[in-house]
Write a protein that holds these residues in place. Structure first.
Motif, PDB file in Angstrom:
ATOM      1  N   ASP A 366      -7.164  32.252 -16.615  1.00 60.31           N
ATOM      2  CA  ASP A 366      -7.972  33.468 -16.453  1.00 60.31           C
ATOM      3  C   ASP A 366      -8.740  33.667 -17.703  1.00 60.31           C
ATOM      4  N   GLN A 367     -10.123  33.640 -17.722  1.00 57.85           N
ATOM      5  CA  GLN A 367     -10.730  33.938 -19.126  1.00 57.85           C
ATOM      6  C   GLN A 367     -10.816  35.089 -19.706  1.00 57.85           C
ATOM      7  N   ASP A 368     -10.772  36.219 -18.906  1.00 57.18           N
ATOM      8  CA  ASP A 368     -10.482  37.332 -19.391  1.00 57.18           C
ATOM      9  C   ASP A 368      -9.081  37.807 -20.289  1.00 57.18           C
ATOM     10  N   THR A 369      -8.093  37.305 -19.431  1.00 55.83           N
ATOM     11  CA  THR A 369      -6.823  37.272 -20.088  1.00 55.83           C
ATOM     12  C   THR A 369      -6.827  36.442 -21.347  1.00 55.83           C
ATOM     13  N   LEU A 370      -7.052  35.238 -21.452  1.00 54.80           N
ATOM     14  CA  LEU A 370      -7.338  34.383 -22.689  1.00 54.80           C
ATOM     15  C   LEU A 370      -8.082  35.108 -23.626  1.00 54.80           C
ATOM     16  N   ASN A 371      -9.498  35.860 -23.407  1.00 51.41           N
ATOM     17  CA  ASN A 371     -10.131  36.606 -24.405  1.00 51.41           C
ATOM     18  C   ASN A 371      -9.271  37.747 -24.960  1.00 51.41           C
ATOM     19  N   ALA A 372      -8.628  38.594 -24.241  1.00 49.03           N
ATOM     20  CA  ALA A 372      -7.880  39.572 -24.650  1.00 49.03           C
ATOM     21  C   ALA A 372      -6.617  39.322 -25.542  1.00 49.03           C
TER      22      ALA A 372
END
Length: 786
Positions: A366-372
């Motif tokens: 999940d890109q949002d989790t990776l970014n966070a």
């Protein structure tokens, strides 16, 4: 000798190392972390059991399935995965065995119900057994019974020699070096080395090498302990020494001995063990020889959850660690459910690289989790480096009361002509000290224990005219943590020469050494601030501002000006570019989120503050180059007085209330205002193509131009092929009622936006959306103070 019935046990040496060849430094750290958490969980289980027993609890089961793997011989990869599932670690027996021994041990392991794997290191003929840490007691019993069987069945084919228990780890290491399989059982008569006679030549070579090193240590090394509490390890051959007042653990002292005396690993281990046996008291000895995983870290602590943490990061434990071996700070995420770890080096990694590691080691897609998680890693890393800045300085200031009366004697300096002189008012005003753990000795050779301290003394004197004059004197010293006693003596003497009292001088010297020891050799390059065209980076106590126009030039300048490796400089430039792109992406997404409908935009343009003359801009979301610039209202009325229609830079239409005037030459405000409204509505719909629910409004021309600049930057990023992550940075234009914008806004922020919209006053003609701030803001990072 026939000792099968007399063998009572076996001494196991297990390697606390990675169990597979060719592992990267990060993967080896994962093994150490696995042991660390295994030890912590064992302590926690013991506490829980003790609590259960104290409360008469009958249920002491852990609920963990230990039978996941079949007993007996298994694949090494399967054993490692199972250990991680249990929060356990895998250890390797350092005693090599033959293939016949391997078969016997595997059969016994199956009988006792434990899984076991074997590995065959490159260039070695001996095999090594790998088991879970929790199975070590059973594995020890398996080895004991195999030795008994072996002695009973083939005593004529076996050789042995007696040895002391303390010698076994070092004999084992030499046996490994010569690829000589041997085991070390013990009985009522003591311990002995057991081997097959076919391997006797190799065993004798290993034994002779061990004896040679023992003799060298007896004649060349001397240990001392003085009245000041300092220990010394002296090499009489090279006249080098290691001094310390705080007793390290065996591994740390062994590493220092290797570095300072040039010993091989086994000889250094033998020297450290000899020190512990001969110089320490029983309680000290216990701590010195303890091999828990926590001692392998200079610092290791869990990062507490904070209120501002992104919700997507909260399921993952976060640890900030500095291993003693290389002193490079790491940030570790752990998934409690799977027991997996991801090891990051935020100082050396771009966010793209960190996301790749998180995907590979934790399986996150999940890109949002990776970014966070990547953003949090940067934030924690910067915060730790910011906190560590205090360890780079050790300044002192002095007042009259700090000195005894006898120390306040005035010093008179007579000039060469005899006419000029100055008088020192007091020994010293202040000392400024900058400490830098260089990791290199005075010759420039690598030595992680070395550091540099620059000391500046300031004092005030009276000249011949009776005027105060400031004097300054600086000195630079290269010192070593490995010889603390000598270094402290040099510093103390230098302070005393400037009139600082002895006890204060000793305390200052100790503070310098303590701060140097706390520093990491691998200093952190951190981004302090990112702007549209430049960024500020800090390295230790030095900061530099670099242009972002040319990334290669920026990396070269950071490497040259701050003296850091090119790889680290390139990583920090890449990270700065990512931070800039992410900040701009968020700004563009916020503007897209503010899309409104035609009527609401009309109301916003006509509901202006009294005498407000700043330009408001309205445009189509799908083509912002078509826009209308509207001037403010007059005396609080609700009419439009001036506007201009543009397509890019070209003006395609204008209107002003000065078009129609009365007989006195004054503009007919009301009439022209009504004309302007009608014209504006027509211009919005026909000439500028503004209609429906895809309307963007900006409070000023500056905000509008910032939005165009941000869009252009993201478009250039996509066109330049900056990667898959960059291609998703430019938000798509979607109808305002679509949920497509949600991928760009954090859930928590969305809730705040909704709440603000509900609470906002509702003017006639429709709701007014809350306009986001679109003027450019630097990345919100704390400034470093020096």
């Amino acid at each position: 000798m026939n000792m099968s019935e007399e063998v009572t046990g076996v001494t196991l040496q297990v390697a606390e190392k990675a169990v597979t060849a060719g592992l990267s430094a990060g993967e080896k750290l994962l093994e150490t972390l696995a042991r660390l958490f295994h030890e912590m969980m064992a302590i926690e289980r013991e506490r829980s059991n003790a609590h259960g027993r104290g409360s008469n609890s009958r249920n002491e089961t852990t609920g963990v399935d230990l039978t996941h793997l079949k007993p007996g011989a298994v694949r090494l990869d399967d054993l490692q995965q199972d250990a991680k599932r249990l929060g356990d670690s895998v250890v390797t027996s350092e005693n090599g065995v033959s293939r016949e021994d391997m078969k016997a041990i595997a059969r016994k392991a199956k009988q006792y119900g434990i899984p076991i794997a074997f590995k065959n290191p490159k260039s070695k003929s001996s095999l090594y057994a790998c088991v879970r840490s929790s199975d070590l007691p059973i594995f020890k019993q398996v080895c004991t019974e195999c030795i008994r069987d072996k002695i009973a069945e083939q005593s004529d084919a076996l050789g042995n020699f007696r040895c002391e228990k303390w010698q076994i780890p070092f004999l084992t290491a030499e046996m490994q070096n010569f690829d000589a399989p041997a085991m070390f059982p013990h009985s009522a008569q003591g311990s002995f080395c057991l081997y097959e006679k076919q391997h006797e030549p190799l065993v004798n070579l290993a034994r002779a090498e061990f004896v040679r090193k023992c003799q060298q240590l007896d004649t060349e090394i001397r240990f001392e302990h003085d009245d000041e509490g300092f220990f010394a390890v002296k090499d009489l051959r090279t006249v080098k020494q290691i001094t310390f007042d705080k007793i390290p653990d065996q591994k740390t002292l062994s590493a220092q001995i290797q570095q300072q005396f040039g010993f091989d690993e086994n000889k250094a281990n033998m020297c450290a063990a000899k020190f512990g046996q001969e110089m320490l008291q029983p309680e000290q000895r216990k701590s010195f020889f303890q091999t828990d995983a926590q001692k392998e870290f200079q610092s290791a602590g869990m990062v507490a959850l904070k209120e501002g943490d992104h919700p997507l990061t909260k399921p993952y434990q976060c640890w900030y660690l500095i291993p003693k071996k290389d002193e490079k700070p790491r940030l570790v995420y752990r998934d409690p459910e799977s027991g997996k770890f991801a090891v990051l080096e935020p100082q050396r990694m771009s966010r793209k690289q960190m996301r790749a590691v998180l995907t590979e080691q934790l399986g996150i897609t999940d890109q949002d989790t990776l970014n966070a998680l990547a953003e949090k890693a940067d934030r924690v890393s910067f915060s730790k480096a910011h906190d560590a800045a205090k360890y780079y300085r050790a300044d002192r200031s002095f007042r009259m009361e700090h000195f005894k009366q006898s120390e306040l004697i005035e010093y008179t300096n007579i000039g060469a002509s005899g006419s000029e002189y100055s008088t020192k008012l007091k020994p010293i005003d202040s000392v400024e000290q900058r400490i830098d753990r260089t990791g290199k000795n005075v010759l420039g050779a690598l030595d992680v224990s070395c550091f540099e301290v620059v000391v500046t003394f300031r004092s005030t004197e009276m000249n011949a005219k009776g005027e105060p004059v400031s004097k300054e004197k600086s000195s630079k010293l290269s010192l070593s943590l490995s010889d603390k006693k000598t270094g402290m003596r040099i510093l103390t003497e230098m302070y005393r020469e400037q009139g600082i009292p002895e006890q204060t001088a000793k305390a200052m010297a100790r503070e310098v050494f303590d701060k140097a020891a706390t520093q990491s050799v691998d200093k952190v390059i951190e981004i302090e601030e990112v702007r549209s065209d430049a960024m500020t980076v800090a390295f230790g106590t030095v900061s530099a501002e670099v242009s972002m126009a040319d990334k290669r030039a920026a990396a070269s300048r950071i490497a040259e000006d701050l003296g850091v490796p090119a790889e680290a400089a390139e990583a920090v430039v890449a990270k700065g570019d990512e931070i800039k792109r992410e900040t701009i992406t968020q700004r563009v997404a916020a503007v897209q989120e503010s899309r409104t409908d035609f009527d609401t935009a009309m109301n916003r343009m006509t509901e202006r503050g009294q005498n407000k003359t700043d330009s408001m801009v309205v445009c189509a979301a799908n083509d912002p180059s078509k826009h209308i610039v509207v001037s403010g209202s007059h005396n609080g009325d609700r009419v439009v007085h001036d506007y201009a229609v543009f397509h890019g830079q070209e003006r395609t239409g204008t209107f002003t209330d000065a078009h129609t005037k009365d007989q006195n030459g004054e503009p007919l405000v009301g009439q022209n205002g009504r004309h302007a409204w009608t014209n504006l509505k027509q211009q919005m719909q026909e000439n500028a193509g503004i209609s429906g629910r895809d309307v963007l409004t900006f409070e000023s021309m500056q905000e509008y131009e910032q939005y165009l600049s941000d869009r252009a930057f993201l478009s250039e990023t996509v066109e330049s092929g900056a990667g898959a992550a960059a291609k998703s940075d430019l938000p798509e234009s979607k109808p305002a009622h679509s949920n497509g914008h949600e991928q760009h806004i954090a859930p928590a922020q969305q809730e705040l936006n909704n709440a603000a919209a509900k609470a906002a006053p509702k003017p006639p003609g429709g709701d007014l959306p809350q306009m986001p701030t679109t003027t450019e803001q630097p990345m919100p990072r704390p400034r470093r103070r020096h």
